[in-house]
Design a protein around this motif. Structure first.
Motif, PDB file in Angstrom:
ATOM      1  N   ASP A 294       3.205   4.722  14.562  1.00 57.37           N
ATOM      2  CA  ASP A 294       2.481   5.342  13.080  1.00 57.37           C
ATOM      3  C   ASP A 294       3.073   6.897  13.205  1.00 57.37           C
ATOM      4  N   ASP A 321       6.123  -1.744   7.817  1.00 62.30           N
ATOM      5  CA  ASP A 321       5.078  -1.125   7.995  1.00 62.30           C
ATOM      6  C   ASP A 321       4.826   0.021   6.684  1.00 62.30           C
ATOM      7  N   HIS A 322       3.930   0.871   6.630  1.00 63.12           N
ATOM      8  CA  HIS A 322       3.681   1.855   5.547  1.00 63.12           C
ATOM      9  C   HIS A 322       4.734   2.949   5.448  1.00 63.12           C
ATOM     10  N   ASP A 326       7.014   4.142   2.468  1.00 63.40           N
ATOM     11  CA  ASP A 326       7.113   5.415   2.002  1.00 63.40           C
ATOM     12  C   ASP A 326       8.514   6.061   1.968  1.00 63.40           C
ATOM     13  N   GLU A 342       5.931  -4.947   0.156  1.00 60.67           N
ATOM     14  CA  GLU A 342       4.560  -4.969   0.562  1.00 60.67           C
ATOM     15  C   GLU A 342       3.806  -6.210   0.406  1.00 60.67           C
ATOM     16  N   THR A 353       0.558  -3.450  10.888  1.00 61.96           N
ATOM     17  CA  THR A 353      -0.568  -2.489  10.907  1.00 61.96           C
ATOM     18  C   THR A 353      -1.033  -1.825  12.278  1.00 61.96           C
TER      19      THR A 353
END
Length: 386
Positions: A294, A321-322, A326, A342, A353
């Motif tokens: 992260d 993941d995010h 991005d 997603e 996550t």
């Protein structure tokens, strides 16, 4: 194309008012065939690959059974057929492949066949970067001058590639001066989740590839499964043949904490390389996990993945993941594509996550990012860190 779907995993997904079909790994879990939470993310991608490409000839039910029984702690010496969705070529190794395809068309014509039937079966992109030289520098028009000289110097090659792009289906050439092949792949060519038409359906599936450059692994930082292969292997994949590989052991690399101020991605990758060389990961997948992900931007992930040949692994994989999403937005991918990535990854059980359980790996090692110190590559080998 029709799907055999022997394991009854074909499912539908609604995204942005469109219906996509996909081979749902979670259905295998519902059937009690696998506990997906224990399976490394990279192996999940291979599972989907075999399920989707099952044809009873190149990919059989026995092949699928072998990967469904995958146990990272005891991996059998079993070969499986991997069917990459695309091939990426650089100019030194890619041009001979184009020449071979042209020769096949000539042979087809000699046998009174239709030369137009000879085409890459899977999408193939050739990025011209290795041959580009710097003749002019330190002047305003250096880029234009170098690009012009490159076209003049290799005129015959570019005539061939222009013909190939206009003649072959599923083939494109990225011109010189656009960027390094791995950066072009990361910023433009890769989609993370691909779509295609088959049997009247729009099918969604993970972006996967092989490439004719050892550092193809840079794309693993964007959650795309792939690595470098030889020219003959790449040509076979271009023509619709599998890449045969042993079921891989997967070494989990847990990252915690965050980089201290002053520590760079270079310091991190040299530390990771040193640790993995000491561990011994030749012929294995490395998969990164843990809360430290992260804190790791995609540029740093790509740097680590790029160095897989240096630490000896087949690849160094980062799950979706995010941060992946991005980066797709940052590099101008459409909102529709990001939404598909997603939705697909979540529906497929391949979206990471902070609450995602740690998979079971063949072996593990751990690094607190906060302990990474500024360092230099060794004088001869990157793992001899100073």
């Amino acid at each position: 194309m029709t799907f055999m779907n022997s394991f009854q995993t074909l499912d539908t997904l609604e995204v942005g008012g469109r219906t996509f079909h996909f081979f749902n790994l979670l259905k295998l879990q519902e059937q009690g065939r696998v506990d997906l939470s224990k399976v490394p993310f990279s192996i999940r991608v291979l599972m989907e690959n075999l399920l989707r490409n099952e044809d009873g000839r190149l990919v059989t039910t026995e092949d699928i059974e072998a990967i469904l029984d995958y146990d990272a702690r005891k991996v059998p010496a079993r070969e499986i057929p991997y069917m990459p969705a695309r091939v990426i070529l650089q100019d030194f190794t890619g041009v001979p492949a184009v020449v071979d395809l042209a020769a096949m068309r000539d042979a087809m014509k000699q046998f009174n066949g239709d030369p137009a039937r000879i085409n890459p079966i899977v999408r193939s992109d050739l990025v011209i970067d290795h041959s580009v030289q710097v003749d002019a520098f330190g002047v305003r028009d250096a880029y234009k001058i170098n690009t012009r000289i490159e076209f003049e110097r290799n005129k015959e090659r570019y005539s061939l590639l222009k013909w190939a792009q206009g003649s072959f289906r599923n083939f494109s050439a990225v011109p010189p001066g656009t960027g390094i092949v791995h950066q072009v792949n990361l910023e433009y060519l890769a989609s993370v989740v691909m779509t295609g038409e088959a049997g009247g359906r729009t099918v969604a599936y993970p972006d996967t590839l092989v490439g004719t450059d050892s550092h193809t692994t840079m794309i693993n930082g964007l959650s795309v499964l792939g690595w470098g292969v030889g020219g003959i292997e790449a040509e076979a994949v271009m023509l619709g043949q599998p890449y045969y590989m042993l079921l891989p052991e997967v070494v989990g690399f847990k990252l915690t904490g965050r980089l201290a101020e002053g520590a760079t991605a270079t310091d991190l990758v040299l530390t990771v390389t040193q640790m993995l060389r000491e561990k011994g990961v030749v012929g294995k997948f490395v998969e990164f996990y843990g809360p430290g992900l992260d804190e790791l931007p995609l540029a740093d992930r790509a740097t680590i993945a790029n160095m897989a040949p240096e630490y000896g692994a087949t690849m160094g994989f980062f799950p979706i993941d995010h941060t992946t999403l991005d980066y797709l937005r940052l590099t101008g991918r459409s909102d529709e594509q990001v939404a598909l990535v997603e939705a697909y990854a979540r529906a497929q059980g391949i979206f990471r996550t902070s609450e995602t359980p740690d998979p079971v790996y063949t072996d593990t090692l751990e690094l607190d990012l906060g302990t990474v110190e500024p360092s230099l590559a060794g004088p001869k080998r990157p793992q001899d860190r100073i």
